[in-house]
Design a protein around this motif. Structure first.
Motif, short mmCIF file in Angstrom:
data_model
loop_
_atom_site.label_atom_id
_atom_site.label_comp_id
_atom_site.label_asym_id
_atom_site.label_seq_id
_atom_site.Cartn_x
_atom_site.Cartn_y
_atom_site.Cartn_z
N GLN A 1 0.64 -2.53 -10.07
CA GLN A 1 0.53 -2.26 -8.64
C GLN A 1 -0.61 -3.07 -8.03
OE1 GLN A 1 0.05 2.10 -9.18
NE2 GLN A 1 1.89 2.34 -7.94
N THR B 1 -3.72 -0.77 -1.97
CA THR B 1 -4.62 0.37 -1.86
C THR B 1 -3.79 1.66 -1.73
OG1 THR B 1 -4.75 0.14 0.55
CG2 THR B 1 -6.42 -0.99 -0.76
N SER B 2 -4.46 2.77 -2.08
CA SER B 2 -3.84 4.10 -2.03
C SER B 2 -2.56 4.13 -2.86
CB SER B 2 -3.54 4.51 -0.58
OG SER B 2 -4.74 4.56 0.18
N LEU B 3 -2.69 3.66 -4.09
CA LEU B 3 -1.57 3.61 -5.01
C LEU B 3 -1.66 4.73 -6.03
CD1 LEU B 3 -1.73 -0.23 -5.71
CD2 LEU B 3 -0.32 0.92 -4.01
N GLU B 4 -0.52 5.09 -6.60
CA GLU B 4 -0.49 6.07 -7.67
C GLU B 4 0.51 5.62 -8.74
OE1 GLU B 4 0.40 10.82 -8.54
OE2 GLU B 4 0.10 10.09 -6.48
N ASN C 1 0.81 -1.22 0.00
CA ASN C 1 0.00 0.00 0.00
C ASN C 1 0.85 1.28 0.00
OD1 ASN C 1 -2.28 -1.76 0.36
ND2 ASN C 1 -1.79 -1.84 2.54
N ASN C 2 0.17 2.38 -0.41
CA ASN C 2 0.76 3.72 -0.37
C ASN C 2 2.02 3.82 -1.22
OD1 ASN C 2 -1.17 4.73 1.63
ND2 ASN C 2 -0.07 3.42 3.07
N GLN D 1 -3.61 -1.77 -12.07
CA GLN D 1 -3.75 -1.61 -10.63
C GLN D 1 -4.83 -2.55 -10.10
OE1 GLN D 1 -4.58 2.65 -10.47
NE2 GLN D 1 -2.50 3.06 -9.75
N GLN E 1 -7.80 -0.95 -14.21
CA GLN E 1 -8.00 -1.00 -12.77
C GLN E 1 -9.02 -2.08 -12.45
OE1 GLN E 1 -9.10 3.14 -12.01
NE2 GLN E 1 -7.05 3.55 -11.18
N ASN F 1 -11.58 4.32 -7.44
CA ASN F 1 -10.39 4.46 -8.26
C ASN F 1 -10.57 5.59 -9.27
OD1 ASN F 1 -8.83 2.29 -7.16
ND2 ASN F 1 -10.16 0.86 -8.25
N ASN G 1 -7.12 3.97 -5.70
CA ASN G 1 -5.93 4.12 -6.51
C ASN G 1 -6.12 5.18 -7.59
OD1 ASN G 1 -4.64 1.98 -5.14
ND2 ASN G 1 -5.71 0.49 -6.41
#
Length: 338
Positions: A238, A241-244, A219-220, A260, A282, A288, A265
């Protein structure tokens, strides 16, 4: 074979240097203690079938190994156990040569520089948390890898290289990775990161037919892939969660892919050149967001989302672009601007 093997046990160490006609030479060093320095220099007109081996056990030690002018079928191997240590290797005009750094402990630094190399290998392995840096300049058919376990930073710089390959594995949290391929062709980068709060940046500048791949698990995490050349491929996957994830295409005939898995995300793609192709997928998540920006002409972008309450934004600034969006699930939104 000339062989020099100084061995020290204790705080004070014996350092022996050798200056000989560099054919089949061996330089071995062992230091036990803290605050020591070792320097191995094989710098004759040619260095062939030679070895520099340096082992340091303790804290705040420094090891330097150098094979220069013309290096063939030679090795630099450095092992450090402890914290606050620094290891540096330098090989120039190297053919079929190897540089290896292994470090166990915290706050260490390992650097390898290979200049004008052919069919050579560079490797840094670190357990504990340290900085790892590899430079390969004017290289062909060179291979490099780094392995970091703990809180570690990795940097790769390749310039004017052809047919090079690089792999990196990082396990832990708060890790950073930066790779730069400049003016090269047909080179590959593969990055695998496992942990939280990871940051990866992969840049291909003035490069041709090169490939970059990044995979982040947990995550992150953030990754950015930048392509400024011709015919490059960039892939980012990826899971968490909370991905970019972000891909920037500023050249032509480049391919970019982002996948993802999870929720919360964000995936972004900007296409600033011509005839580029981008795809964002995704899967199985909530909230998302996909952002696709096409600035120049004849680019193709595909965005697909499965889950609920997802958002896709498509923006096309010029002519001849194609953007396709598909959403599967409930309460999803697509915004298109032409």
């Amino acid at each position: 074979m000339n062989s020099f093997k100084p061995i020290s046990v204790g705080i004070l160490a014996v350092v022996v240097s050798t200056f000989s006609v560099a054919d089949d030479n061996t330089y071995n060093l062992i230091q036990v203690g803290s605050g020591n320095m070792a320097s191995g220099d094989q710098g004759d007109l040619t260095v062939s079938n030679s070895l520099i081996s340096q082992i340091q056990i303790g804290d705040n030690n420094r090891a330097m190994g150098e094979q220069k002018l013309f290096t063939e079928s030679s090795e630099i191997i450095q092992l450090q156990v402890g914290s606050g240590n620094t290891a540096t290797s330098n090989q120039s005009e190297a053919i079929s040569s190897t540089a290896i750094v292994k470090q166990l402990g915290d706050s260490n630094n390992g650097t390898i520089e290979q200049t004008r190399v052919l069919d050579s290998y560079a490797s840094i392995n670190n357990v504990g948390g340290s900085d790892m840096v590899i430079f390969q300049v004017n290289s062909a058919d060179a291979f490099a890898d780094t392995v970091g376990i703990g809180t570690s930073n990795g940097v790769l710089f390749q310039r004017d290289g052809i047919g090079n390959a690089y792999t990196s594995v990082q396990t832990g949290s708060d890790n950073n990775f930066l790779s730069m391929q400049m003016g090269g062709a047909e080179s590959n980068i593969v990055l695998l990161q496992f942990g939280n709060s990871l940051n990866a940046s992969l840049s291909q500048t003035s490069s041709f037919a090169s490939f970059s791949f990044v995979s982040q698990v947990n995550n992150n995490n953030i990754f950015v892939g930048t392509q400024e050349g011709l015919g490059n491929v960039s892939v980012g996957i990826q899971n968490g969660t909370s991905l970019e994830g972000e891909i920037e295409q500023l050249g032509s005939f480049n391919d970019g892919y982002v996948q993802q898995f999870g929720g919360l995300n964000v995936a972004e793609m900007a296409q600033g050149g011509d005839f580029n192709t981008g795809e964002i997928l995704q899967f199985s998540g909530l909230l998302n967001e996909v952002i696709v920006l096409q600035l120049d002409a004849f680019n193709t972008a595909v965005a697909a989302q499965s889950g609920a309450s997802n958002l896709t934004r498509l923006s096309q600034g010029t002519s001849g672009n194609l953007a396709t969006s598909a959403q599967f699930g409930d309460n999803n939104t697509v915004l298109g601007l032409q």
